[in-house]
Design an enzyme around this catalytic site. Structure first.
Site, short mmCIF file in Angstrom:
data_model
loop_
_atom_site.label_atom_id
_atom_site.label_comp_id
_atom_site.label_asym_id
_atom_site.label_seq_id
_atom_site.Cartn_x
_atom_site.Cartn_y
_atom_site.Cartn_z
N ASP A 22 -42.06 5.96 -28.70
CA ASP A 22 -43.33 6.50 -28.19
C ASP A 22 -43.84 7.61 -29.11
OD1 ASP A 22 -41.50 8.43 -27.45
OD2 ASP A 22 -41.96 8.39 -25.30
N SER A 23 -43.08 7.91 -30.17
CA SER A 23 -43.60 8.76 -31.25
C SER A 23 -44.88 8.15 -31.82
CB SER A 23 -42.56 8.91 -32.37
OG SER A 23 -42.09 7.65 -32.79
N ASP A 40 -39.36 1.74 -26.69
CA ASP A 40 -39.31 2.90 -25.79
C ASP A 40 -40.02 2.62 -24.48
OD1 ASP A 40 -37.98 5.25 -26.37
OD2 ASP A 40 -39.54 6.02 -27.69
N LYS A 96 -35.28 1.84 -24.57
CA LYS A 96 -34.76 3.21 -24.66
C LYS A 96 -35.48 4.08 -23.63
CE LYS A 96 -35.70 6.19 -28.17
NZ LYS A 96 -36.29 7.32 -27.40
N GLU A 155 -35.27 8.29 -21.69
CA GLU A 155 -34.81 9.65 -21.92
C GLU A 155 -34.21 10.26 -20.65
OE1 GLU A 155 -38.05 11.98 -23.52
OE2 GLU A 155 -38.39 10.57 -25.17
N GLU A 168 -30.88 13.88 -30.06
CA GLU A 168 -31.95 14.49 -30.87
C GLU A 168 -31.85 16.01 -30.84
OE1 GLU A 168 -35.86 12.90 -30.21
OE2 GLU A 168 -36.82 14.46 -31.41
O1 KIV Z 1 -40.09 7.99 -30.08
C1 KIV Z 1 -39.31 8.03 -31.04
O2 KIV Z 1 -39.66 7.70 -32.18
C2 KIV Z 1 -37.95 8.47 -30.80
C3 KIV Z 1 -37.09 8.74 -31.99
C4 KIV Z 1 -37.48 10.01 -32.62
C5 KIV Z 1 -35.64 8.70 -31.67
O3 KIV Z 1 -37.56 8.63 -29.69
#
Ligand code: KIV
Length: 271
Positions: free
Chosen positions: A52-53, A91, A120, A122, A189
């Site tokens: 989600d970056s 994500d 993924k 959090e 992280e």
């Molecule tokens: O969203 C993302 O790119 C991430 C990475 C920085 C691990 O969670």
């Protein structure tokens, strides 16, 4: 040396744990489109995350919070078209897994429409129930602890987590809890390197570090950071691999090589 993407077997979820057992580093990178996906595939990357970056580096937002499930499905589909060998991980964005039912519905979209092999999410605590439910429904899960960007407002900024005895003990307990809930891998992280090393030793599942020191089982970087094209203040853990090289392919291959040799991150990139 990385395996040739044309001939090497695809990276699977069970293979991640095998890598840890064999002491072979996992090379991970974020990616958001098919063109870059072809580059990271050819460079021998193992684990490709549609993070989600993307909200910050692709959409220009100031945090990851506005990213939607539709956004991640769209970018995952693009990346899937460019990949042959790496494991594709997507994500679950902010609030998209706030209960087990929603997490299942949204994960189904990331796997079925996007083509991801793993999701993924959090956090720990109540998130462990969500992980447990996903695993009972055959959805592979990567957990993410330490600096979890979806909690930026609770943290009061993007800060190193797990400093001090009690914070370190909490983080270690969370790592064990997500493993017990069924997580298949764990992103750590912005965590002090000795704490990440301790957690990595304790867990059966692989840890993938970003700003968490060289002793994690693998490393991940945001593609735009690795290529030196992200805007804003560069965090300590970032290295511009394009500097001194004449192509994006060479930069990604250098990153993969340094991770495999344990040459990246150095103490200068760690906390
Ligand atoms: O969203 C993302 O790119 C991430 C990475 C920085 C691990 O969670």
């Amino acid at each position: 040396m990385y395996a040739n993407a044309e001939t090497a077997a695809p990276v699977t979820v069970p293979e991640l744990r095998e890598r840890k057992r064999r002491g072979e580093k996992i090379v991970a990178i974020t990616c958001y489109d098919a063109g870059f996906a072809r580059c990271v595939d050819e460079a021998g990357v193992d684990f490709v995350l549609v993070g989600d970056s993307l909200g910050m580096v692709v959409q220009g937002q100031s945090s990851t919070l506005p990213v939607t499930v539709d956004d991640v499905v769209y970018h995952t589909r693009l990346v899937a078209r460019g990949l042959r060998r790496p494991l594709l991980v997507a994500d679950l964005p902010f609030m998209s897994y706030r209960n087990a039912e929603l997490a299942l519905a949204n994960s189904a979209r990331l796997l079925a429409e996007g083509g991801a092999a793993m999701v993924k999410l959090e956090g720990a605590g109540w998130v462990c129930d969500v992980i447990d439910s996903l695993k009972r429904h055959e959805v592979p899960v990567c957990a993410h602890l330490g600096l979890t960007p979806q909690s930026v407002h609770m943290f009061g900024g993007y800060r190193v987590q797990g400093r001090g005895e009690s914070a370190a003990a909490r983080l270690k307990a969370d790592a064990l809890a997500v493993q017990e809930a069924g997580a298949d891998a764990l992103v750590l992280e912005c965590v002090p390197a000795p704490l990440a090393a301790d957690i990595t030793r304790e867990l059966r599942i692989p840890t993938i570090g970003i700003g968490a020191g060289v002793d994690c089982d693998g490393q991940v970087l945001v593609l735009y950071d690795l290529l030196g094209i992200a805007t804003g203040k560069r965090p300590r853990f970032v290295k511009d691999f394009l500097q001194g090289r004449d192509s994006i392919a060479a930069a990604i291959a250098a990153y993969a090589d340094e991770v495999r040799r344990g040459a990246f991150p150095t103490p200068a990139h760690s906390y």
